[in-house]
Scaffold this active site. Structure first.
Site, PDB file in Angstrom:
ATOM      1  N   HIS A 275      -5.709  82.293  32.985  1.00 13.35           N
ATOM      2  CA  HIS A 275      -6.419  82.792  31.812  1.00 13.35           C
ATOM      3  C   HIS A 275      -5.473  82.845  30.617  1.00 13.35           C
ATOM      4  CE1 HIS A 275     -10.417  84.383  33.504  1.00 13.35           C
ATOM      5  NE2 HIS A 275      -9.847  83.673  34.467  1.00 13.35           N
TER       6      HIS A 275
ATOM      7  N   HIS B   8     -10.841  72.847  32.081  1.00 11.92           N
ATOM      8  CA  HIS B   8      -9.859  73.698  31.416  1.00 11.92           C
ATOM      9  C   HIS B   8      -8.500  73.494  32.081  1.00 11.92           C
ATOM     10  CE1 HIS B   8     -13.505  76.559  30.677  1.00 11.92           C
ATOM     11  NE2 HIS B   8     -13.399  75.668  29.698  1.00 11.92           N
TER      12      HIS B   8
ATOM     13  N   ARG C 256     -13.064  90.217  38.199  1.00 11.51           N
ATOM     14  CA  ARG C 256     -11.637  89.891  38.360  1.00 11.51           C
ATOM     15  C   ARG C 256     -10.996  90.930  39.277  1.00 11.51           C
ATOM     16  NH1 ARG C 256     -10.471  88.105  32.022  1.00 11.51           N
ATOM     17  NH2 ARG C 256     -12.362  86.827  31.868  1.00 11.51           N
TER      18      ARG C 256
ATOM     19  N   HIS D  46     -10.637  85.961  41.391  1.00 10.69           N
ATOM     20  CA  HIS D  46     -11.998  86.461  41.200  1.00 10.69           C
ATOM     21  C   HIS D  46     -12.640  86.933  42.499  1.00 10.69           C
ATOM     22  CE1 HIS D  46     -12.740  85.338  36.954  1.00 10.69           C
ATOM     23  NE2 HIS D  46     -11.826  84.409  37.188  1.00 10.69           N
TER      24      HIS D  46
ATOM     25  N   HIS E  14     -15.573  73.838  31.196  1.00  9.23           N
ATOM     26  CA  HIS E  14     -15.099  74.279  32.503  1.00  9.23           C
ATOM     27  C   HIS E  14     -15.425  73.220  33.556  1.00  9.23           C
ATOM     28  CE1 HIS E  14     -14.056  76.902  35.812  1.00  9.23           C
ATOM     29  NE2 HIS E  14     -15.217  76.622  36.386  1.00  9.23           N
TER      30      HIS E  14
HETATM   31 CU   LIG Z   1     -10.958  83.104  35.959  1.00 13.35          CU
HETATM   32 ZN   LIG Z   2     -12.484  77.094  33.384  1.00 12.15          ZN
END
Ligand SMILES: [Cu+2]
Ligand SMILES: [Zn+2]
Length: 198
Positions: free
Chosen positions: A98, A131, A191, A174, A122
């Protein structure tokens, strides 16, 4: 057939010749500098400088029981991520880089969205658009343990190219599985683990 063999033989000869040259060079250097421990140390230093390693420890988030480590190693052009986790619910869990190096919020929302320096959608790493942080999923066994090894030449540790540099970002684990299609998150749920890459 004969031609192929000849080509291989020639290649082999070139390889041997270049090896010989390298070894000769080293010997010449040693002789010129009158074999000295300092010289040997310098050579070791140069080799080690090429490998950078970061050892990281995950913090649990969203009241999870997650614990574990991540090791990032840059060796030449490639960065390898090794992850070792426990305290997970069995099954798949998404893992992403992230964008913000901030795990301070209890739900790790402070880490921001997926790291996306190239402005893509994504997706799956190295498959069409994705990403830069789209690592994918890791699989926890029935005891809640999971490991992952991921290597790419698209990342770097502490280099000048901010579209490759992992330092200052974070790694998020996650609650659920990344479906690789839902935008922009992969629908991976809350998360449950976070660590700043520093
Ligand atoms: Cu994530
Ligand atoms: Zn992503």
């Amino acid at each position: 057939m004969k031609k192929n063999f000849l080509m291989l033989a020639t290649l082999g000869l070139i390889t041997l010749t270049s090896c010989d040259k390298k070894e000769e060079n080293v010997v010449v250097t040693d002789e010129t500098v009158t074999v000295d421990e300092t010289v040997v140390d310098e050579t070791d230093g140069v080799v080690e400088e090429d490998v950078k390693t970061l050892d990281l420890t995950f913090s649990p988030a969203s009241d999870s029981n997650l614990s574990g480590t991540a090791t990032l190693t840059q060796n030449g052009e490639e960065v390898t991520l090794d992850v070792n986790l426990s305290g997970l619910t069995p099954g798949p869990h998404a893992i992403h880089i992230h964008e913000k190096g901030d795990c301070s919020a209890p739900d790790a929302s402070s880490a921001g969205g997926h790291w996306n320096p190239t402005g893509e959608e994504h997706g799956k790493f190295n498959v069409e658009g994705f990403h830069m942080g789209d690592i994918g999923n890791l699989e926890a066994d029935e005891d809640g343990n999971a490991t992952l090894t991921f290597t790419t030449d698209k990342w770097c540790l502490d280099c000048d190219d901010e579209s490759e540099n992992l330092v200052g970002r974070s790694i998020i684990i996650h609650e659920g599985e990344d479906d690789f299609t839902t935008q922009p998150t992969g629908n991976a749920g809350g998360r449950i683990g976070c660590v700043v890459i520093e």
